[in-house]
Design a protein around this motif. Structure first.
Motif, mmCIF file in Angstrom:
data_model
loop_
_atom_site.group_PDB
_atom_site.id
_atom_site.type_symbol
_atom_site.label_atom_id
_atom_site.label_comp_id
_atom_site.label_asym_id
_atom_site.label_seq_id
_atom_site.Cartn_x
_atom_site.Cartn_y
_atom_site.Cartn_z
ATOM 1 N N LEU A 112 0.799 -1.220 0.000
ATOM 2 C CA LEU A 112 0.000 0.000 0.000
ATOM 3 C C LEU A 112 0.832 1.271 0.000
ATOM 4 N N LYS A 113 1.881 1.310 0.813
ATOM 5 C CA LYS A 113 2.659 2.533 0.971
ATOM 6 C C LYS A 113 3.517 2.868 -0.242
ATOM 7 N N TYR A 114 3.649 1.930 -1.183
ATOM 8 C CA TYR A 114 4.545 2.151 -2.314
ATOM 9 C C TYR A 114 3.849 2.728 -3.547
ATOM 10 N N CYS A 115 2.532 2.799 -3.547
ATOM 11 C CA CYS A 115 1.825 3.285 -4.734
ATOM 12 C C CYS A 115 1.394 4.732 -4.543
ATOM 13 N N GLU A 116 1.258 5.446 -5.657
ATOM 14 C CA GLU A 116 0.660 6.767 -5.618
ATOM 15 C C GLU A 116 -0.844 6.602 -5.506
ATOM 16 N N THR A 117 -1.546 7.691 -5.199
ATOM 17 C CA THR A 117 -3.003 7.624 -5.156
ATOM 18 C C THR A 117 -3.575 8.749 -6.005
ATOM 19 N N PRO A 118 -4.800 8.532 -6.541
ATOM 20 C CA PRO A 118 -5.538 7.278 -6.496
ATOM 21 C C PRO A 118 -4.899 6.247 -7.411
ATOM 22 N N ALA A 119 -5.191 4.973 -7.147
ATOM 23 C CA ALA A 119 -4.588 3.911 -7.949
ATOM 24 C C ALA A 119 -5.463 2.668 -7.939
ATOM 25 N N TYR A 120 -5.602 2.064 -9.117
ATOM 26 C CA TYR A 120 -6.172 0.726 -9.216
ATOM 27 C C TYR A 120 -5.023 -0.270 -9.070
ATOM 28 N N ILE A 121 -5.247 -1.319 -8.300
ATOM 29 C CA ILE A 121 -4.247 -2.372 -8.150
ATOM 30 C C ILE A 121 -4.908 -3.712 -8.444
ATOM 31 N N ILE A 122 -4.356 -4.441 -9.409
ATOM 32 C CA ILE A 122 -4.871 -5.754 -9.768
ATOM 33 C C ILE A 122 -3.930 -6.811 -9.209
ATOM 34 N N ASP A 123 -4.482 -7.740 -8.446
ATOM 35 C CA ASP A 123 -3.698 -8.825 -7.854
ATOM 36 C C ASP A 123 -3.709 -10.018 -8.809
ATOM 37 N N GLU A 124 -2.548 -10.333 -9.363
ATOM 38 C CA GLU A 124 -2.447 -11.386 -10.370
ATOM 39 C C GLU A 124 -2.844 -12.750 -9.818
ATOM 40 N N LYS A 125 -2.520 -13.017 -8.563
ATOM 41 C CA LYS A 125 -2.876 -14.307 -7.972
ATOM 42 C C LYS A 125 -4.387 -14.453 -7.833
ATOM 43 N N LEU A 126 -5.061 -13.376 -7.430
ATOM 44 C CA LEU A 126 -6.513 -13.430 -7.283
ATOM 45 C C LEU A 126 -7.188 -13.569 -8.645
ATOM 46 N N ILE A 186 -2.452 2.648 -12.671
ATOM 47 C CA ILE A 186 -2.775 1.223 -12.696
ATOM 48 C C ILE A 186 -1.527 0.425 -12.320
ATOM 49 N N TYR A 187 -1.660 -0.393 -11.295
ATOM 50 C CA TYR A 187 -0.576 -1.256 -10.834
ATOM 51 C C TYR A 187 -1.051 -2.712 -10.864
ATOM 52 N N LYS A 188 -0.090 -3.602 -10.813
ATOM 53 C CA LYS A 188 -0.415 -5.001 -10.549
ATOM 54 C C LYS A 188 0.486 -5.517 -9.445
ATOM 55 N N ILE A 189 -0.032 -6.471 -8.697
ATOM 56 C CA ILE A 189 0.795 -7.261 -7.784
ATOM 57 C C ILE A 189 1.059 -8.562 -8.510
ATOM 58 N N ASP A 190 2.296 -8.776 -8.941
ATOM 59 C CA ASP A 190 2.586 -9.954 -9.766
ATOM 60 C C ASP A 190 2.612 -11.219 -8.911
ATOM 61 N N SER A 191 2.846 -12.332 -9.556
ATOM 62 C CA SER A 191 2.771 -13.624 -8.874
ATOM 63 C C SER A 191 3.794 -13.785 -7.761
ATOM 64 N N SER A 192 4.851 -12.961 -7.793
ATOM 65 C CA SER A 192 5.866 -13.023 -6.741
ATOM 66 C C SER A 192 5.563 -12.075 -5.590
ATOM 67 N N GLY A 193 4.485 -11.288 -5.724
ATOM 68 C CA GLY A 193 4.125 -10.328 -4.692
ATOM 69 C C GLY A 193 4.703 -8.945 -4.899
ATOM 70 N N LYS A 194 5.350 -8.727 -6.017
ATOM 71 C CA LYS A 194 5.963 -7.434 -6.302
ATOM 72 C C LYS A 194 4.947 -6.472 -6.900
ATOM 73 N N LEU A 195 4.978 -5.215 -6.438
ATOM 74 C CA LEU A 195 4.114 -4.175 -6.982
ATOM 75 C C LEU A 195 4.760 -3.591 -8.232
ATOM 76 N N VAL A 196 4.022 -3.628 -9.350
ATOM 77 C CA VAL A 196 4.552 -3.177 -10.634
ATOM 78 C C VAL A 196 3.625 -2.114 -11.215
ATOM 79 N N LEU A 197 4.181 -0.969 -11.561
ATOM 80 C CA LEU A 197 3.391 0.084 -12.198
ATOM 81 C C LEU A 197 3.146 -0.291 -13.660
#
Length: 381
Positions: free
Chosen positions: A6-20, A357-368
């Motif tokens: 959470l603390k690493y992204c700018e706001t507002p931001a959509y975050i898509i979790d790849e695992k979910l 727009i960000y994603k949380i990749d399969s390794s848990g890394k936040l990627v813009l």
């Protein structure tokens, strides 16, 4: 996972979790495998093409609502490309027929005008039907409303040219919205009663979208039973085109508290840098109250807040919530289930910034994936 990044992204931001997202896709892929039905991503709900290579590993294709979505799928998705529109433009139909594998028409008049182009391109012709059987109460989302412009009614077949009916490769109906398989079952019963003769003539049937297949309470065994019944009795290739089920609960919208107004009548207005009007329009259109991580219903916890966006629209209100501890300026709020019908419908009213727009990749890394600025606002005007 979302709280960790959470603390690493700018706001507002959509975050898509790849695992979910992948968890949903696995459920849908298993349904394909067990029944032989083909599942298509409805791009009108979720068209973040960053994930198209991933989704295409699990699903058979996409559905588009017009030329641009069809082009997007053709560029980024490996699979079948279907398209439906209430009416097509003559200037676009040739390109659509070139890109898409199946073109869905909304009337016999449209088939009369354009099916020659589609057939000459070697593509399939589908017709959307209106079963005239409503299973929902919100009229804006009811294609079976008595004044609906969507789909051909049974009586329209009576006056249609037999030659036009013979052209059909498949039928399509889309009547559900966030519903379980019981609503589909009763709709199929009506379709069989009214359109059985046509079902025996065609080779394909698309059951549309609105199926909450990946929701925990969804009766997937009933859906399998419906699919197998149609396959057995009519020898049909079945399609489904869910949108929400693909990305359900896989996305979040992160916002920052800008100001807390003084309490009035037991509740304080909290102004945030996200907007219902701009960033989650279905909150107003549907309407509904999105869930927030860590929040309860109004009065459930000690500190009550009404969240609103930083626009001039008086009705830009997201909902009322309660928290265990008082909120402060700079706090971050996480709205749940924000992948669907958000990015595809957002806007820059009042000059509001589009969420990154960000994603949380399969390794848990936040990627813009992408961020937006003034030029994106200007180019839309």
């Amino acid at each position: 996972m979302i709280k960790k990044v959470l603390k690493y992204c700018e706001t507002p931001a959509y975050i898509i979790d790849e695992k979910l997202l992948t968890k949903n896709l696995e459920i849908l892929a298993e349904l394909e495998k067990e029944t032989g039905a083909k599942i298509l991503l409805a791009q009108k709900c979720f068209s973040c093409y960053e994930f198209y290579p991933l989704i295409s590993k699990y699903l058979s294709g996409t559905t588009a609502s017009g030329l641009y979505e069809a082009r997007l799928a053709g560029e980024f998705f490996s699979g079948e490309n279907h398209v439906y529109s209430p009416a097509y433009k003559e200037s676009e139909i040739k390109e659509i027929a070139k890109i898409c594998d199946a073109i869905y028409f909304n009337s016999f008049r449209q088939i009369e005008k354009f099916s020659g182009i589609v057939k000459a391109a070697g593509k399939k012709v589908f017709l959307r039907i209106n079963p005239e059987h409503s299973t929902q109460e919100i009229s804006i989302y009811d294609p079976c409303d008595e004044n609906s412009r969507l789909g051909v009614r049974l009586k329209d077949f009576e006056s249609a040219s037999p030659e036009l009916v013979k052209i059909l490769d498949g039928l399509h109906f889309h009547t559900l919205c966030e519903q379980n398989s019981d609503a589909l079952e009763e709709t199929v019963e009506v379709v069989e009663r009214n359109f059985a003769e046509i079902l025996r003539r065609v080779k394909f049937l698309n059951l549309g979208g609105g199926h909450h297949i990946t929701k925990k309470s969804y009766d997937i065994n009933r859906l399998k039973k419906i699919i197998r019944h149609l396959q057995k009795n009519y020898d049909l290739q079945i399609y489904l085109e869910p949108g929400e089920a693909v990305a359900l609960n896989a996305g979040f919208l992160v916002a920052e508290v800008l100001e807390i107004q003084p309490e009035r009548n037991g509740i304080s207005n909290a102004i945030i840098d996200a907007s219902a009007e701009c960033h989650m329009p279905d909150v107003i259109e549907m309407p509904y109250r999105p869930n927030i991580i860590g929040a309860g219903k109004i009065g459930e916890k000690p500190f009550n807040y009404r969240f609103g966006g930083a626009t001039c629209l008086a009705g830009d209100v997201i909902g009322e919530y309660s928290f265990d501890n008082p909120l402060r300026e700079g706090d971050r709020i996480i709205f749940k289930d924000m992948a669907i019908y958000t990015m595809v419908k957002n806007n820059t009213f009042n000059g509001m910034k589009l969420p990154a727009i960000y994603k949380i990749d399969s390794s848990g890394k936040l990627v813009l994936i992408k961020n937006f600025g003034y030029e994106d606002f200007k180019v839309r005007l």
